[in-house]
Design an enzyme around this catalytic site. Structure first.
Site, mmCIF file in Angstrom:
data_model
loop_
_atom_site.group_PDB
_atom_site.id
_atom_site.type_symbol
_atom_site.label_atom_id
_atom_site.label_comp_id
_atom_site.label_asym_id
_atom_site.label_seq_id
_atom_site.Cartn_x
_atom_site.Cartn_y
_atom_site.Cartn_z
ATOM 1 N N GLU A 23 0.815 -1.217 0.000
ATOM 2 C CA GLU A 23 0.000 0.000 0.000
ATOM 3 C C GLU A 23 0.847 1.264 0.000
ATOM 4 O O GLU A 23 0.535 2.224 -0.713
ATOM 5 C CB GLU A 23 -0.966 0.007 1.187
ATOM 6 C CG GLU A 23 -2.160 -0.946 1.028
ATOM 7 C CD GLU A 23 -1.858 -2.366 1.448
ATOM 8 O OE1 GLU A 23 -0.710 -2.637 1.839
ATOM 9 O OE2 GLU A 23 -2.765 -3.213 1.393
ATOM 10 N N HIS A 39 -9.616 -4.487 10.851
ATOM 11 C CA HIS A 39 -10.289 -4.338 9.558
ATOM 12 C C HIS A 39 -11.544 -3.479 9.617
ATOM 13 O O HIS A 39 -12.340 -3.491 8.690
ATOM 14 C CB HIS A 39 -10.672 -5.715 9.002
ATOM 15 C CG HIS A 39 -9.528 -6.472 8.405
ATOM 16 N ND1 HIS A 39 -8.389 -6.781 9.096
ATOM 17 C CD2 HIS A 39 -9.359 -6.993 7.163
ATOM 18 C CE1 HIS A 39 -7.571 -7.474 8.318
ATOM 19 N NE2 HIS A 39 -8.133 -7.605 7.134
HETATM 20 C C1 LIG Z 1 -2.076 -4.303 4.540
HETATM 21 C C2 LIG Z 1 -3.058 -5.262 4.034
HETATM 22 N N1 LIG Z 1 -3.398 -5.226 2.729
HETATM 23 C C3 LIG Z 1 -4.293 -6.093 2.237
HETATM 24 C C4 LIG Z 1 -4.893 -7.011 3.055
HETATM 25 C C5 LIG Z 1 -5.935 -7.952 2.481
HETATM 26 N N2 LIG Z 1 -5.363 -9.285 2.370
HETATM 27 C C6 LIG Z 1 -5.507 -10.167 3.364
HETATM 28 S S1 LIG Z 1 -4.705 -11.553 3.059
HETATM 29 C C7 LIG Z 1 -4.154 -11.024 1.569
HETATM 30 C C8 LIG Z 1 -3.293 -11.917 0.748
HETATM 31 C C9 LIG Z 1 -2.019 -12.276 1.436
HETATM 32 O O1 LIG Z 1 -1.375 -13.310 0.767
HETATM 33 P P1 LIG Z 1 -0.114 -14.060 1.330
HETATM 34 O O2 LIG Z 1 0.796 -13.097 2.022
HETATM 35 O O3 LIG Z 1 0.458 -14.855 0.247
HETATM 36 O O4 LIG Z 1 -0.679 -15.013 2.484
HETATM 37 P P2 LIG Z 1 -1.725 -16.221 2.334
HETATM 38 O O5 LIG Z 1 -3.078 -15.630 2.397
HETATM 39 O O6 LIG Z 1 -1.453 -16.916 1.058
HETATM 40 O O7 LIG Z 1 -1.483 -17.077 3.530
HETATM 41 C C10 LIG Z 1 -4.622 -9.749 1.319
HETATM 42 C C11 LIG Z 1 -4.365 -8.980 0.109
HETATM 43 C C12 LIG Z 1 -4.541 -6.995 4.421
HETATM 44 N N3 LIG Z 1 -5.105 -7.831 5.303
HETATM 45 N N4 LIG Z 1 -3.616 -6.143 4.882
#
Ligand SMILES: Cc1ncc(C[n+]2csc(CCOP(=O)(O)OP(=O)(O)O)c2C)c(N)n1
Ligand SMILES: [Mg+2]
Lengths: 325, 366
Positions: free
Chosen positions: A60, A129
Site C-alpha cells: 500500500e 479491519h
Molecule cells: C495491509 C493489508 N493489505 C491487504 C490485506 C488484504 N489481504 C488479506 S490476506 C491477503 C493476501 C495475502 O497473501 P499471502 O501473504 O500470500 O498469504 P496467504 O493468504 O497466502 O497465507 C490480502 C491482500 C490486508 N489484510 N492487509
C-alpha cells in the site's frame, strides 16, 4: 430510472470516467483479474484492458505513493484500498504527501488522486479491519473526504471526485454494496460539499452520513410511529468540504440535534459538528447537542456483540428520546 | 502398502505421493522416536479436522467475519513448532489456526473464539485472525498483511536484550514479502544481528494473485540484499521443513544470526471461505497437489513405509481428531457470548487493574 446496486453505481462511475478521460487509471489489489475483492471493479479489465485497470502487489505505501506521484504529472489515478483500514500502511503517502505537497510547493503542484474502498464495521472482521478514518483524514487541510450512503450518491459523488483537482478520499461500505436504489444513467453528478435532506421533519435533526443514514431513517420511522416525533435526517455525504449551512438551516427549524456516526467518539466528525452548531446556532438550541457513536473500544469480533457496539436503530431511538426529553 | 485409509478418505490417494524424504536422515529427524513422529502426524490431523469442522460451522452461520483455512499447509507449522525450545517464539498472520494448534492451544478455546464466545482464547474479541497464547510463546494471529513481521524482529530483539538463547520465528505469506515493513524488519534484523527466522509460507498465491504476478525475483533470495542467510524447503514434507528450519534456528539461537526461509507449500481452499476460488487457478492444479503432495498423505506414507504407523493406528488418530473437533464445536455452541459490558474491557491495562492505576483523567468517551 434504472434501479442498481451501490456496487454497480460505483462501477458505472468508474467506467464512465475511464471512458471520458484517458488519464484515469484504476489501480489496487485484486481489482483487475480477480474483478475486485468486493467485485466493484468487475468487468473493467475486460472492457478497458490492463493498461487502465491494474493489479498491484500488497504494497500500500508503495502503490498509493506511486499514485500520488503519478497524479503530480497529470495522471488521474483511482486507487482501491481493499479496506480503508489498510490506509495506515500508506499513512505517510496519504497524509504527508498527498495532503501537503500543494501547500509545500506554494501551489505549484496538485494531486488529482482518488483513493476509494470500504470503511466500516458490522461484518465481524475485528479491530484491524473495521476502521472508519473519515475524521482522521478530514483533519488534514488539503484533502477531501466523501462518505456516500445511497447508490445514486455513490455514483454522482465518485464522478465529482475523479474530476476534482485535489486528493479525494472516498469511503464506501461493504454492507451497502448490495443495496439497490434508483440511479440516473450517464452524466449524473453530485457536487462535493452538498448535504442532502434524506427525510424532512420538524422536531429533531439527525445529522449523519454513510450507513448510519439508513439506521437513522429506520429510527426516524419508529420515532414517528411510536413517539410522534418528527425527525429530519441530514445526510452530510461529504465530510470535507462540509455543508454546515444545510445543517444549521435544519437546526433553525427543529431546535434539537443528534449526531449519529460510526466513529469512535474522541475527536470525531460529530465533535467538529457540535462545536460549529453551538457556535453558530447556540440560541436556536432547545437542548444540548447529543451524539451517538460506536462504543469506545477497538472493534469486537463477537458477532452479536459487535452489533451492539455500532450505532443501530434501537440505539439511535434511545439517544433521540434523550434529546427530546 | 494400502493407500485407502481414513486420513485420505476425502480424496483419492495416489502412488505418486512420495513415501520417502531425503531429509529423513537429517540428525534432527533421526533422533525422533516413533511416538514423536506419530505425534507430529497427530497434530497435523488435528489441525485438518479442526478446520474442516470450523468450515462446517461457518457454513451453518455460527462464525462471522473471515475464515482463512490452513488446509494443505499443516506440515509447515507442525514442523516449525516441533523445534521450539522454551525460549523460542512464534508470530504469524491471519492464517493462524495451524500454528495455534501446533504450539499446543486447545481446540475448545480455539473453536469458541471462532464462535465469538467468551470462552474463546481471546474472549470472542479477536476471532479467527487473532489467536494468541503468550504462555505458549505464541504472539498471534495478525490481520494486516506483513504487520506481524517487525513484531517478530522485536521478539528477537527482546530475547537478545535479555540474554536468552532463543529464536523468534516470524511467519508470513508470499504476498506479504512486498510490504515495506517486512523489508525494514529484514534490515534491522541483519543490522543488529537479531535471532529471528523469517519464514515465508509460499503457497503460490496471495488471494487471487499468483506469485509471479506480485513479486519480482526469488522471494528468499532477497535476504542477500540484507546480507542474511537464506534457504528453501519443501513444505509438503515435515522432515524437510524440520531439517532446514533446525539449521537456521540453531544459527539464530547459537550465533544470533537472522535468516529467511522460504517454504514451498499450497493451500487447498480459497483464500478465505468467502473466495469461490474459480478464477485464478485451475481445479486440476489443486487436484494434482491434493493427490500427490498432501502433507498428511505424504507423511502418512512415510510413516507407514518406516513401519512407525499402520492403518489401524491412522484410523484411530483420525477418529480421535474428528471426535475432538466435534467436541470443540459442542463446547463452543454451549458457551456464552460476551456481553456488551465486555466491549470496554481489555482496552487499557490500567482500566483492567484499577487498584494499580497511576494516570488520571478519563480513559473512555461517549
Ligand atoms: C495491509 C493489508 N493489505 C491487504 C490485506 C488484504 N489481504 C488479506 S490476506 C491477503 C493476501 C495475502 O497473501 P499471502 O501473504 O500470500 O498469504 P496467504 O493468504 O497466502 O497465507 C490480502 C491482500 C490486508 N489484510 N492487509
Ligand atoms: Mg500466499
Amino acid at each position: 430510472m434504472p434501479v442498481i446496486s451501490y456496487r454497480e453505481a460505483i462501477r458505472h462511475a468508474l467506467a464512465e470516467e475511464l471512458e471520458r478521460d484517458a488519464n484515469v487509471v484504476v489501480l489496487g489489489e485484486e481489482v483487475a483479474q480477480f474483478n475486485g475483492a468486493y467485485k466493484v471493479t468487475e468487468g473493467l479489465l475486460a472492457k478497458f484492458g490492463p493498461k487502465r485497470i491494474v493489479d498491484t502487489p500488497i504494497s500500500e505505501a508503495g502503490f498509493i505513493g506511486m499514485g500520488v506521484g503519478a497524479s503530480m504529472l497529470g495522471i488521474r489515478p483511482v486507487m482501491e484500498l481493499m479496506f480503508w483500514s489498510f490506509y495506515s500502511v500508506a499513512f505517510d503517502q496519504i497524509l504527508n504527501n498527498a495532503a501537503n505537497v500543494r501547500y509545500m510547493s506554494g501551489g505549484l503542484i496538485n494531486c488529482p488522486i482518488v483513493i476509494r474502498g470500504p470503511a466500516n464495521g458490522g461484518t465481524n472482521v475485528g479491530a484491524t479491519h473495521s476502521h472508519t478514518p473519515e475524521n482522521v483524514l478530514a483533519n488534514h487541510p488539503g484533502v477531501k473526504v466523501v462518505v456516500p450512503s445511497t447508490p445514486a450518491d455513490a455514483k454522482g459523488l465518485l464522478k465529482s471526485a475523479i474530476r476534482d483537482n485535489d486528493p479525494v478520499f472516498f469511503l464506501e461500505n461493504t454492507i451497502l454494496y448490495g443495496d439497490k436504489g434508483e440511479v440516473p444513467e450517464g452524466e449524473h453528478i453530485v457536487p462535493l460539499g452538498k448535504a442532502d435532506i434524506k427525510r424532512a421533519g420538524t422536531d429533531l435533526t439527525i445529522v449523519t452520513y454513510g450507513r448510519c443514514v439508513l439506521h437513522s431513517l429506520a429510527a426516524a420511522d419508529l420515532l414517528q410511529k411510536e413517539h410522534d416525533v418528527s425527525v429530519e435526517v441530514v445526510d452530510l455525504r461529504t465530510i470535507r468540504p462540509l455543508d454546515i449551512d444545510t445543517v444549521l438551516a435544519s437546526v433553525a427549524k427543529t431546535h434539537r440535534v443528534l449526531v449519529v456516526e460510526e466513529q469512535k467518539p474522541f475527536a470525531s466528525v460529530g465533535s467538529q459538528l457540535a462545536f460549529m452548531i453551538q457556535r453558530e446556532a447556540f440560541d436556536e438550541l432547545d437542548a444540548p447537542i447529543h451524539r451517538l457513536c460506536t462504543v469506545d473500544a477497538p472493534a469486537i469480533y463477537s458477532p452479536p456483540v459487535e452489533a451492539e457496539q455500532l450505532p443501530n436503530p434501537q440505539r439511535i431511538l434511545k439517544a433521540a428520546l434523550e434529546v427530546m426529553a | 502398502m494400502t493407500k485407502k485409509t481414513s486420513a485420505t478418505a476425502d480424496k483419492k490417494a495416489d502412488e505418486s505421493a512420495k513415501s520417502t524424504s531425503p531429509s529423513a536422515s537429517a540428525a534432527i529427524n533421526r533422533q525422533l522416536t516413533n511416538e514423536a513422529r506419530i505425534d507430529l502426524f497427530r497434530t497435523m490431523m488435528r489441525i485438518r479436522r479442526f478446520e474442516e469442522r470450523s468450515l462446517r460451522a461457518y457454513q451453518a452461520k455460527k462464525i462471522g467475519g473471515f475464515l482463512h483455512l490452513y488446509i494443505g499447509q499443516e506440515a509447515v507449522a507442525v514442523a516449525c513448532c516441533s523445534l521450539m525450545g522454551k525460549d523460542d517464539h512464534v508470530i504469524t498472520a491471519y492464517r493462524d489456526h495451524g500454528h495455534a494448534i501446533a504450539v499446543g492451544m486447545g481446540l475448545n478455546e480455539l473453536m469458541a473464539e471462532l464462535y465469538g464466545k467468551a470462552t474463546g482464547c481471546s474472549k470472542g474479541k479477536g476471532g479467527s485472525m487473532h489467536y494468541f497464547a503468550p504462555d505458549r510463546n505464541y504472539w498471534g494471529g495478525h490481520g494486516i498483511v506483513g504487520g506481524q513481521v517487525p513484531l517478530g524482529a522485536g521478539l528477537a530483539y527482546a530475547l537478545k536484550y535479555k540474554g536468552l538463547k532463543g529464536a523468534a520465528m516470524a511467519f508470513m505469506g508470499d504476498g506479504a514479502v512486498n510490504q515495506g515493513a517486512v523489508h525494514e524488519a529484514y534490515n534491522l534484523a541483519s543490522l543488529w544481528q537479531l535471532p529471528v527466522v523469517f519464514v515465508i509460507e509460499n503457497n503460490g498465491y496471495s488471494m487471487g494473485t499468483s506469485q509471479s504476478r506480485s513479486s519480482a525475483g526469488e522471494l528468499a533470495k532477497r535476504a542477500e540484499g540484507y546480507n542474511m542467510a537464506w534457504g528453501t524447503c519443501d513444505g509438503h514434507d515435515v522432515y524437510d521443513v524440520r531439517a532446514v528450519m533446525d539449521k537456521f534456528l540453531r544459527l539464530a539461537r547459537e550465533e544470533s544470526k537472522p535468516a529467511v526461509v522460504e517454504v514451498r507449500t499450497y493451500r487447498y481452499r480459497g483464500h478465505s471461505v468467502a473466495d469461490p476460488d474459480n478464477t485464478y487457478r485451475a481445479k486440476a492444479e489443486i487436484e494434482e497437489y491434493r493427490r500427490t503432495k498432501d502433507p498428511l498423505l505424504v507423511f502418512q506414507n512415510m510413516l507407514t513405509t518406516e513401519g512407525a504407523l499402520d492403518e489401524a493406528q491412522i484410523e484411530k488418530i483420525d477418529q480421535a481428531a474428528r471426535a475432538e473437533a466435534d467436541a470443540a464445536a459442542e463446547f463452543a455452541e454451549a458457551s456464552p457470548f460476551p456481553t456488551p459490558d465486555d466491549i470496554q474491557k481489555d482496552v487499557y491495562w490500567e482500566a483492567d487493574n484499577p487498584s494499580e492505576r497511576k494516570s488520571q483523567g478519563r480513559l473512555f468517551f461517549d
